[in-house]
Design a protein around this motif. Structure first.
Motif, PDB file in Angstrom:
ATOM      1  N   VAL A 170       0.824  -1.215   0.000  1.00 54.66           N
ATOM      2  CA  VAL A 170       0.000   0.000   0.000  1.00 54.66           C
ATOM      3  C   VAL A 170       0.851   1.255   0.000  1.00 54.66           C
ATOM      4  CG1 VAL A 170      -2.005  -1.079   1.058  1.00 54.66           C
ATOM      5  CG2 VAL A 170      -0.257  -0.021   2.509  1.00 54.66           C
ATOM      6  N   THR A 171       2.140   1.119  -0.279  1.00 55.55           N
ATOM      7  CA  THR A 171       3.011   2.281  -0.394  1.00 55.55           C
ATOM      8  C   THR A 171       3.677   2.287  -1.756  1.00 55.55           C
ATOM      9  OG1 THR A 171       4.946   1.157   0.500  1.00 55.55           O
ATOM     10  CG2 THR A 171       3.490   2.231   2.080  1.00 55.55           C
ATOM     11  N   ARG A 172       4.062   3.452  -2.174  1.00 55.71           N
ATOM     12  CA  ARG A 172       4.628   3.609  -3.504  1.00 55.71           C
ATOM     13  C   ARG A 172       5.849   2.716  -3.719  1.00 55.71           C
ATOM     14  NH1 ARG A 172       6.946   9.280  -6.102  1.00 55.71           N
ATOM     15  NH2 ARG A 172       7.756   8.373  -8.024  1.00 55.71           N
ATOM     16  N   ARG A 173       6.717   2.623  -2.715  1.00 57.28           N
ATOM     17  CA  ARG A 173       7.968   1.883  -2.900  1.00 57.28           C
ATOM     18  C   ARG A 173       7.746   0.382  -3.066  1.00 57.28           C
ATOM     19  NH1 ARG A 173      11.128   2.499   2.798  1.00 57.28           N
ATOM     20  NH2 ARG A 173       9.347   3.356   3.842  1.00 57.28           N
ATOM     21  N   GLU A 174       6.549  -0.103  -2.691  1.00 60.27           N
ATOM     22  CA  GLU A 174       6.267  -1.521  -2.830  1.00 60.27           C
ATOM     23  C   GLU A 174       5.837  -1.891  -4.239  1.00 60.27           C
ATOM     24  OE1 GLU A 174       3.587  -1.286   0.713  1.00 60.27           O
ATOM     25  OE2 GLU A 174       4.619  -3.118   1.326  1.00 60.27           O
ATOM     26  N   TYR A 175       5.631  -0.895  -5.089  1.00 63.17           N
ATOM     27  CA  TYR A 175       5.165  -1.149  -6.440  1.00 63.17           C
ATOM     28  C   TYR A 175       6.298  -0.950  -7.437  1.00 63.17           C
ATOM     29  CZ  TYR A 175       0.453  -1.746  -4.825  1.00 63.17           C
ATOM     30  OH  TYR A 175      -0.665  -2.254  -4.211  1.00 63.17           O
ATOM     31  N   GLY A 176       6.451  -1.922  -8.337  1.00 64.73           N
ATOM     32  CA  GLY A 176       7.604  -1.894  -9.218  1.00 64.73           C
ATOM     33  C   GLY A 176       7.299  -1.744 -10.691  1.00 64.73           C
ATOM     34  N   TYR A 177       6.039  -1.876 -11.061  1.00 69.95           N
ATOM     35  CA  TYR A 177       5.653  -1.759 -12.470  1.00 69.95           C
ATOM     36  C   TYR A 177       4.589  -0.674 -12.569  1.00 69.95           C
ATOM     37  CZ  TYR A 177       7.912  -6.307 -12.608  1.00 69.95           C
ATOM     38  OH  TYR A 177       8.809  -7.331 -12.472  1.00 69.95           O
ATOM     39  N   TRP A 178       4.777   0.209 -13.538  1.00 65.59           N
ATOM     40  CA  TRP A 178       3.913   1.381 -13.663  1.00 65.59           C
ATOM     41  C   TRP A 178       3.452   1.570 -15.091  1.00 65.59           C
ATOM     42  CZ3 TRP A 178       2.732   4.147  -9.264  1.00 65.59           C
ATOM     43  CH2 TRP A 178       3.505   3.851  -8.134  1.00 65.59           C
ATOM     44  N   GLY A 179       2.233   2.061 -15.226  1.00 66.75           N
ATOM     45  CA  GLY A 179       1.755   2.474 -16.535  1.00 66.75           C
ATOM     46  C   GLY A 179       2.251   3.870 -16.851  1.00 66.75           C
ATOM     47  N   GLN A 180       1.842   4.367 -18.022  1.00 65.62           N
ATOM     48  CA  GLN A 180       2.310   5.671 -18.461  1.00 65.62           C
ATOM     49  C   GLN A 180       1.469   6.809 -17.881  1.00 65.62           C
ATOM     50  OE1 GLN A 180       0.267   3.823 -20.158  1.00 65.62           O
ATOM     51  NE2 GLN A 180      -1.320   5.236 -20.889  1.00 65.62           N
ATOM     52  N   GLY A 181       0.331   6.465 -17.306  1.00 68.02           N
ATOM     53  CA  GLY A 181      -0.523   7.472 -16.684  1.00 68.02           C
ATOM     54  C   GLY A 181      -1.617   7.976 -17.603  1.00 68.02           C
ATOM     55  N   THR A 182      -2.715   8.394 -16.988  1.00 67.04           N
ATOM     56  CA  THR A 182      -3.819   8.993 -17.724  1.00 67.04           C
ATOM     57  C   THR A 182      -4.295  10.221 -16.960  1.00 67.04           C
ATOM     58  OG1 THR A 182      -5.967   8.579 -18.773  1.00 67.04           O
ATOM     59  CG2 THR A 182      -5.589   7.524 -16.646  1.00 67.04           C
ATOM     60  N   GLN A 183      -4.522  11.309 -17.663  1.00 66.44           N
ATOM     61  CA  GLN A 183      -4.867  12.576 -17.027  1.00 66.44           C
ATOM     62  C   GLN A 183      -6.355  12.616 -16.667  1.00 66.44           C
ATOM     63  OE1 GLN A 183      -2.858  15.466 -16.316  1.00 66.44           O
ATOM     64  NE2 GLN A 183      -4.710  16.081 -15.205  1.00 66.44           N
ATOM     65  N   VAL A 184      -6.618  13.011 -15.444  1.00 64.79           N
ATOM     66  CA  VAL A 184      -7.986  13.277 -14.996  1.00 64.79           C
ATOM     67  C   VAL A 184      -8.047  14.728 -14.555  1.00 64.79           C
ATOM     68  CG1 VAL A 184      -9.744  12.774 -13.255  1.00 64.79           C
ATOM     69  CG2 VAL A 184      -8.437  10.894 -14.293  1.00 64.79           C
ATOM     70  N   THR A 185      -8.947  15.488 -15.159  1.00 63.11           N
ATOM     71  CA  THR A 185      -9.106  16.894 -14.824  1.00 63.11           C
ATOM     72  C   THR A 185     -10.558  17.135 -14.435  1.00 63.11           C
ATOM     73  OG1 THR A 185      -7.377  17.529 -16.389  1.00 63.11           O
ATOM     74  CG2 THR A 185      -8.841  19.266 -15.590  1.00 63.11           C
TER      75      THR A 185
END
Length: 125
Positions: free
Chosen positions: A107-122
């Motif tokens: 449940v913390t950022r450092r525990e996650y090792g694979y990431w997508g490119q992101g999607t913008q929500v406005t």
């Protein structure tokens, strides 16, 4: 290697809903926790929601509890985030992520090792 592709972001008004989806490829993720993070301009990336590898446990940031719902489909290797009652402060780039270690509920950022490119929500007021 794991590839993650998010979709579903966009520009909405306060009070509206959006559903983000993340499709994973490269390996089955049924043994890995998956989560959604977000990063607003000038702020650090923060966890929004996470779901354990089995789907039996969930975690939500206080700011989204009662408004956002995370779900996953292990057969399709996907994870989704239903966002209701959106607020301007929800504006950010949203990232899908996979835990580094199987059979753990990170449940913390450092525990996650694979990431997508992101999607913008406005969210406009």
């Amino acid at each position: 290697q794991v590839q993650l592709v998010e979709s579903g972001g966009g520009l909405v008004q306060a009070g509206d809903s959006l559903r983000l989806s993340c499709a994973a490829s490269g390996r089955p993720l049924r043994n890995y926790a998956m989560g959604w993070f977000r990063q607003a301009p000038g702020k650090e990336r923060e966890i929004v929601a996470a779901m354990s590898w089995s789907g039996g446990s969930t975690y939500y940031a206080d700011s989204v509890k009662g408004r956002f719902t995370i779900s996953r489909d292990n057969a399709k290797n996907t994870v989704s985030l239903q966002m209701n009652s959106l607020k301007p402060e929800d504006t950010a780039v949203y990232y899908c992520a996979v835990d580094r270690i199987p059979l753990r509920f990170g449940v913390t950022r450092r525990e996650y090792g694979y990431w997508g490119q992101g999607t913008q929500v406005t969210v406009s007021s």
